[in-house]
Design a protein around this motif. Sequence first.
Motif, PDB file in Angstrom:
ATOM      1  N   MET A   1       0.836  -1.095   0.250  1.00 55.57           N
ATOM      2  CA  MET A   1      -0.021  -0.060  -0.248  1.00 55.57           C
ATOM      3  C   MET A   1       0.855   1.082   0.051  1.00 55.57           C
ATOM      4  N   SER A   2       0.811   2.018  -1.024  1.00 61.51           N
ATOM      5  CA  SER A   2       1.470   3.085  -1.024  1.00 61.51           C
ATOM      6  C   SER A   2       0.688   4.456  -0.343  1.00 61.51           C
ATOM      7  N   ILE A   3       1.549   5.102   0.469  1.00 61.01           N
ATOM      8  CA  ILE A   3       0.939   6.309   1.379  1.00 61.01           C
ATOM      9  C   ILE A   3       1.796   7.550   0.862  1.00 61.01           C
ATOM     10  N   SER A   4       0.824   8.237   0.491  1.00 59.08           N
ATOM     11  CA  SER A   4       1.445   9.735  -0.260  1.00 59.08           C
ATOM     12  C   SER A   4       1.819  10.606   0.880  1.00 59.08           C
ATOM     13  N   LYS A   5       2.920  11.536   0.756  1.00 52.44           N
ATOM     14  CA  LYS A   5       3.472  12.204   1.835  1.00 52.44           C
ATOM     15  C   LYS A   5       2.990  13.384   1.686  1.00 52.44           C
ATOM     16  N   THR A   6       2.498  13.926   2.807  1.00 52.74           N
ATOM     17  CA  THR A   6       2.051  15.437   2.924  1.00 52.74           C
ATOM     18  C   THR A   6       2.636  16.115   4.094  1.00 52.74           C
ATOM     19  N   PRO A   7       2.667  17.329   3.988  1.00 58.32           N
ATOM     20  CA  PRO A   7       3.385  18.247   5.235  1.00 58.32           C
ATOM     21  C   PRO A   7       2.665  18.001   6.501  1.00 58.32           C
ATOM     22  N   THR A   8       1.113  17.954   6.374  1.00 57.81           N
ATOM     23  CA  THR A   8       0.655  18.035   7.428  1.00 57.81           C
ATOM     24  C   THR A   8       0.282  16.607   8.128  1.00 57.81           C
ATOM     25  N   GLN A   9       0.791  16.120   8.948  1.00 58.76           N
ATOM     26  CA  GLN A   9       0.617  14.430   9.627  1.00 58.76           C
ATOM     27  C   GLN A   9      -0.580  14.460  10.259  1.00 58.76           C
ATOM     28  N   ILE A  10      -0.885  15.433  10.925  1.00 55.99           N
ATOM     29  CA  ILE A  10      -2.109  15.376  11.799  1.00 55.99           C
ATOM     30  C   ILE A  10      -2.940  16.727  11.661  1.00 55.99           C
ATOM     31  N   LEU A  11      -3.980  16.661  11.528  1.00 58.87           N
ATOM     32  CA  LEU A  11      -4.876  18.031  11.496  1.00 58.87           C
ATOM     33  C   LEU A  11      -5.324  18.314  12.890  1.00 58.87           C
ATOM     34  N   TRP A  12      -4.588  19.125  13.512  1.00 61.89           N
ATOM     35  CA  TRP A  12      -4.839  19.505  14.862  1.00 61.89           C
ATOM     36  C   TRP A  12      -5.922  20.129  15.407  1.00 61.89           C
ATOM     37  N   LEU A  13      -6.229  21.019  14.563  1.00 65.38           N
ATOM     38  CA  LEU A  13      -7.618  21.776  14.756  1.00 65.38           C
ATOM     39  C   LEU A  13      -8.690  20.828  14.780  1.00 65.38           C
ATOM     40  N   GLN A  14      -8.715  20.059  13.867  1.00 64.01           N
ATOM     41  CA  GLN A  14     -10.096  18.999  13.944  1.00 64.01           C
ATOM     42  C   GLN A  14      -9.785  17.953  15.043  1.00 64.01           C
ATOM     43  N   VAL A  15      -8.546  17.594  15.480  1.00 71.38           N
ATOM     44  CA  VAL A  15      -8.549  16.978  16.341  1.00 71.38           C
ATOM     45  C   VAL A  15      -8.667  17.337  17.870  1.00 71.38           C
ATOM     46  N   TRP A  16      -8.511  18.732  18.160  1.00 69.76           N
ATOM     47  CA  TRP A  16      -8.883  19.330  19.380  1.00 69.76           C
ATOM     48  C   TRP A  16     -10.240  19.536  19.239  1.00 69.76           C
ATOM     49  N   ALA A  17     -11.147  19.702  18.258  1.00 66.34           N
ATOM     50  CA  ALA A  17     -12.292  20.011  18.023  1.00 66.34           C
ATOM     51  C   ALA A  17     -13.096  18.649  18.556  1.00 66.34           C
ATOM     52  N   LEU A  18     -12.510  17.428  17.909  1.00 67.44           N
ATOM     53  CA  LEU A  18     -13.223  15.888  18.326  1.00 67.44           C
ATOM     54  C   LEU A  18     -12.909  15.694  19.874  1.00 67.44           C
ATOM     55  N   ALA A  19     -11.698  16.223  20.357  1.00 70.51           N
ATOM     56  CA  ALA A  19     -11.507  16.142  21.789  1.00 70.51           C
ATOM     57  C   ALA A  19     -12.556  16.891  22.574  1.00 70.51           C
ATOM     58  N   GLY A  20     -12.956  17.992  22.219  1.00 69.94           N
ATOM     59  CA  GLY A  20     -14.096  18.613  22.838  1.00 69.94           C
ATOM     60  C   GLY A  20     -15.234  18.205  22.821  1.00 69.94           C
ATOM     61  N   VAL A  21     -15.735  17.286  21.660  1.00 73.06           N
ATOM     62  CA  VAL A  21     -16.919  16.293  21.787  1.00 73.06           C
ATOM     63  C   VAL A  21     -16.740  15.099  22.703  1.00 73.06           C
ATOM     64  N   GLN A  22     -15.511  14.634  22.678  1.00 74.26           N
ATOM     65  CA  GLN A  22     -15.293  13.256  23.691  1.00 74.26           C
ATOM     66  C   GLN A  22     -15.365  13.882  25.295  1.00 74.26           C
ATOM     67  N   GLY A  23     -14.886  14.989  25.216  1.00 76.89           N
ATOM     68  CA  GLY A  23     -14.996  15.846  26.705  1.00 76.89           C
ATOM     69  C   GLY A  23     -16.215  16.076  26.952  1.00 76.89           C
ATOM     70  N   ALA A  24     -17.392  16.480  25.995  1.00 75.92           N
ATOM     71  CA  ALA A  24     -18.524  16.883  26.114  1.00 75.92           C
ATOM     72  C   ALA A  24     -19.160  15.369  26.747  1.00 75.92           C
ATOM     73  N   ILE A  25     -19.061  14.346  26.152  1.00 76.54           N
ATOM     74  CA  ILE A  25     -19.744  12.974  26.192  1.00 76.54           C
ATOM     75  C   ILE A  25     -19.219  12.650  27.664  1.00 76.54           C
ATOM     76  N   THR A  26     -18.113  12.762  28.064  1.00 77.15           N
ATOM     77  CA  THR A  26     -17.572  12.261  29.389  1.00 77.15           C
ATOM     78  C   THR A  26     -18.181  12.938  30.487  1.00 77.15           C
ATOM     79  N   LEU A  27     -18.371  14.676  30.238  1.00 79.63           N
ATOM     80  CA  LEU A  27     -19.012  15.493  31.139  1.00 79.63           C
ATOM     81  C   LEU A  27     -20.508  15.099  31.116  1.00 79.63           C
ATOM     82  N   THR A  28     -21.321  14.812  30.115  1.00 79.91           N
ATOM     83  CA  THR A  28     -22.870  14.238  30.468  1.00 79.91           C
ATOM     84  C   THR A  28     -22.850  13.111  31.074  1.00 79.91           C
ATOM     85  N   TRP A  29     -22.116  12.163  30.808  1.00 80.88           N
ATOM     86  CA  TRP A  29     -21.831  10.821  31.688  1.00 80.88           C
ATOM     87  C   TRP A  29     -21.728  10.956  33.076  1.00 80.88           C
ATOM     88  N   LEU A  30     -20.803  11.961  33.453  1.00 79.76           N
ATOM     89  CA  LEU A  30     -20.481  12.313  34.817  1.00 79.76           C
ATOM     90  C   LEU A  30     -21.625  12.754  35.469  1.00 79.76           C
TER      91      LEU A  30
END
Length: 399
Positions: free
Chosen positions: A1-30
């Motif tokens: 499987m060939s993987i193309s190289k890109t300068p951006t390995q991680i989309l940090w803005l999107q990851v942090w937004a997803l972290a916010g959703v996971q944090g909100a899920i944890t908060l509601t269950w708490l």
Amino acid sequence: MSISKTPTQILWLQVWALAGVQGAITLTWLIYNVYLSKLLTQFGFPASFAVGLLVLENALAVIMEPLMGGLSDRSQRWMGTRFPFISAGVILASGLFIAIPCIVTFLPPGEVIRLILPLTLVAWALAMTVFRSPAIALLVKYAMPAELPLAVSVVTLAAGVIGAFRPIANSYLLNLSPVFAFSIGSFVLVAAAFALRLVNPPDAPTEIFTPKIPIKNLGLILGTGLGVAWGSRLLMDALGKLLKAKLNTDVSMLMVGIGLIIALAYIPGGWVASKVGNKLAMLCGVGTTILGMVIMLYMGALFPIIFIIIAGFSLIVNGVIPLALELMPLRWVGLGIGMYFGGFSLAMSIFGMVFPQPQAIAPSTGLGIGAVAFLLGGGCIFLSHPAAQNSSEETTPSS
């Protein structure tokens, strides 16, 4: 499987937004777990009813989590997005979450009306399963495969920081009005999902071809989730009891501190896993954690041993989501994530039936059974092999 190289390995803005959703899920269950018994007894149900309700909700999640994840995979293929499930699930869950305290506060607890509360509670728990797996599956768009552990560490950090306050949540949350507390949780959940939708990059075109579902890998993901869930639950329970016996005082704040250290340890744990490989890091984490638990069984809760356990434990917990993503073809990553959450829910459902009074579990029993549970998870990890991906599938973060 060939993987193309890109300068951006991680989309940090999107990851942090997803972290916010996971944090909100944890908060509601708490919030939910803190208020559940109080709301049920206030509405005329026995306090023991809460245990049975949680067992039922977890049992239903065993089916719903993989189902919603798999359906979101089909939505991704047919519509080019998973957000119909995420948006609908968040709207439904937030509405039901506010309805829970409103039913208790504003409705008279008559014989017929009383049934509305448990039905709403179960409906809310099911609504939470609609969007969690589809949301976490977005990680394959946000990070290269080798960088997934590091990206996931931010998501687990958000959940870990909020979850760390569980030992003292009762003291603070119960002083608030239930309507106010549940409204906060609902608002945070909607806001986090809205932020994720805003920053989510456009979806890439998908192919019609769909690879077969690797049933063996689904079983390994389920077993890993079950083992990690039991091991984590019993480890933290035993640790709290041993520290309380050793210090002869309330250790709630100390457990909050340990929880925060564990959450912070996810970041270096993710970095290590991205360098040496997630599978190797998880197996090292399993071995280290079990060794620390065995030593603690005979020597007690010594702080050097606790820090050794934290180091291993962070590698395990941070690695389970990348493992589930690695073991499934890209077309079925939602199903894989759902199977992991389903395994976790299955473990909690069985745990509630086997140990209806967890405060009665002896620390030695908890450490022994917990070590066996981690060993089960480690066996599933050892037997796992990444799924063969389609060469035509995009494996770089969406820009």
